[in-house]
Structures are given as structure tokens and as C-alpha cells.
Design an enzyme around this catalytic site. Structure first.
Site, short mmCIF file in Angstrom:
data_model
loop_
_atom_site.label_atom_id
_atom_site.label_comp_id
_atom_site.label_asym_id
_atom_site.label_seq_id
_atom_site.Cartn_x
_atom_site.Cartn_y
_atom_site.Cartn_z
N HIS A 1 82.81 37.04 11.06
CA HIS A 1 83.04 38.04 10.02
C HIS A 1 84.46 38.57 10.16
CE1 HIS A 1 78.50 39.12 9.44
NE2 HIS A 1 78.69 37.82 9.54
N GLU B 1 85.82 41.59 10.18
CA GLU B 1 86.05 42.70 11.12
C GLU B 1 85.97 42.23 12.57
OE1 GLU B 1 83.64 44.37 7.58
OE2 GLU B 1 83.71 42.54 8.76
N CYS C 1 79.06 45.32 8.62
CA CYS C 1 77.65 45.10 8.95
C CYS C 1 77.38 45.68 10.35
CB CYS C 1 77.32 43.61 8.90
SG CYS C 1 78.02 42.66 10.27
N CYS D 1 79.49 43.92 13.08
CA CYS D 1 80.90 44.32 13.04
C CYS D 1 81.08 45.77 13.47
CB CYS D 1 81.45 44.08 11.65
SG CYS D 1 81.56 42.31 11.23
#
Length: 165
Positions: free
Chosen positions: A62, A64, A92, A95
Site C-alpha cells: 500500500h 502509506e 487502512c 497502514c
């Protein structure tokens, strides 16, 4: 509906727009449309990343988390505590955990998870854990400041047509 949109100052708007550009870059490479960057207290960019899960096959790629992976080995926890992570979308749970472990002190995000779920639909392979990043940050002893959703219309554009129906 998601949370009311937040009004940003010029600096936050500039960097959040950069995160949205990174989301579009990631999408153009075949990934999900998410981008993030970490900016130091002095305005220097410490890391930039986009979601690279399709490119790498790494489900943890992801935006981040990737930005944290780039910044945390090169910058002290003290420096990261004064930094801001800008994300095109609400982080999320995974993250948010990475942001916590990196000691990042502030997060600014575009589209919120509730609005994002309208794009994702009900497909099981597109669903997320329905827990706000704020829940993770509120449990942190570090006092992570969270700002968003912001620039919601701009951040939402990256997701139009990007998800399977």
C-alpha cells in the site's frame, strides 16, 4: 455519508494534491489508485510512494506502508514524529499501524474510507476492514493528529472506473 470535508491550508493542500498525483501514477501502472508522501517539518519530502500491489504481487504494498518503508530507515523517530504523512485516501488498518510504528505525528488524507467503499462495492476481493484509521491512532500513546477527509472531489476522481463492478 463520510465525515464532513476538512479545509486545508495552502501547504497541506499542495502535498495532498501530490499524493493524489501519486495515486494516479500508481493507477497508470496497473495498481490500485492510492498515493502517499511523508513531509518533514521543514517541508522536505522524506518519501513518496504509490500502491504497488499489482506490480510487485506484495499485498502489503500500500502507498502509506511503502512510504514508511522508504522513510523509516533513513530518518530518526524524532524527525518522523514532526513529519506529516499525506495520503490520497484514509489509511487502512495496516497502514495506520505502520504509521504508528514509524512514529509519524500527523496524517492528512483525501477520500475517507466510507466514501471509498462506494467505489469498491461489495466484492469480497475489494473490501476492507471497516475500522477507521482514527481508531488506531486514538489507541496510540503517541498522539497522532489526523486531518481529513479533504479535497474529497479531487481525491475521488482517481477511483472513478478503477474498481471492478
Amino acid at each position: 455519508m463520510g465525515a464532513p470535508e476538512t479545509v486545508l491550508d495552502a501547504r497541506d493542500a499542495l502535498y495532498l494534491r501530490r499524493a493524489i498525483e501519486l495515486a494516479d501514477l500508481g493507477r497508470s501502472r496497473g495498481n490500485r489508485p492510492f498515493g502517499a508522501l511523508i513531509v518533514g517539518a521543514d517541508g522536505s519530502v522524506l518519501a513518496e510512494a504509490w500502491c504497488n500491489t499489482a506490480e510487485t504481487g506484495d499485498c502489503t504494498g500500500h502507498a502509506e506502508t511503502s512510504a514508511v518503508r522508504l522513510a523509516s530507515p533513513r530518518h530518526s523517530r524524532e524527525e518522523l514524529a514532526r513529519a506529516t504523512l499525506y495520503s490520497s485516501a484514509e489509511p487502512c488498518v495496516m497502514c495506520a499501524g505502520a504509521i504508528f510504528w514509524a512514529n509519524i505525528g500527523r496524517v492528512v488524507f483525501g477520500i475517507d474510507a466510507v466514501a471509498l467503499r462506494r467505489f469498491r462495492g461489495e466484492r469480497l476481493d475489494q473490501r476492507d476492514a471497516e475500522l477507521s484509521c482514527r481508531d488506531v491512532f486514538d489507541a496510540s500513546p503517541n498522539g497522532i493528529v489526523c486531518v481529513g477527509p479533504a479535497l474529497l472531489e479531487e481525491a475521488a476522481r482517481s477511483h472513478v472506473g478503477a474498481w471492478k463492478v
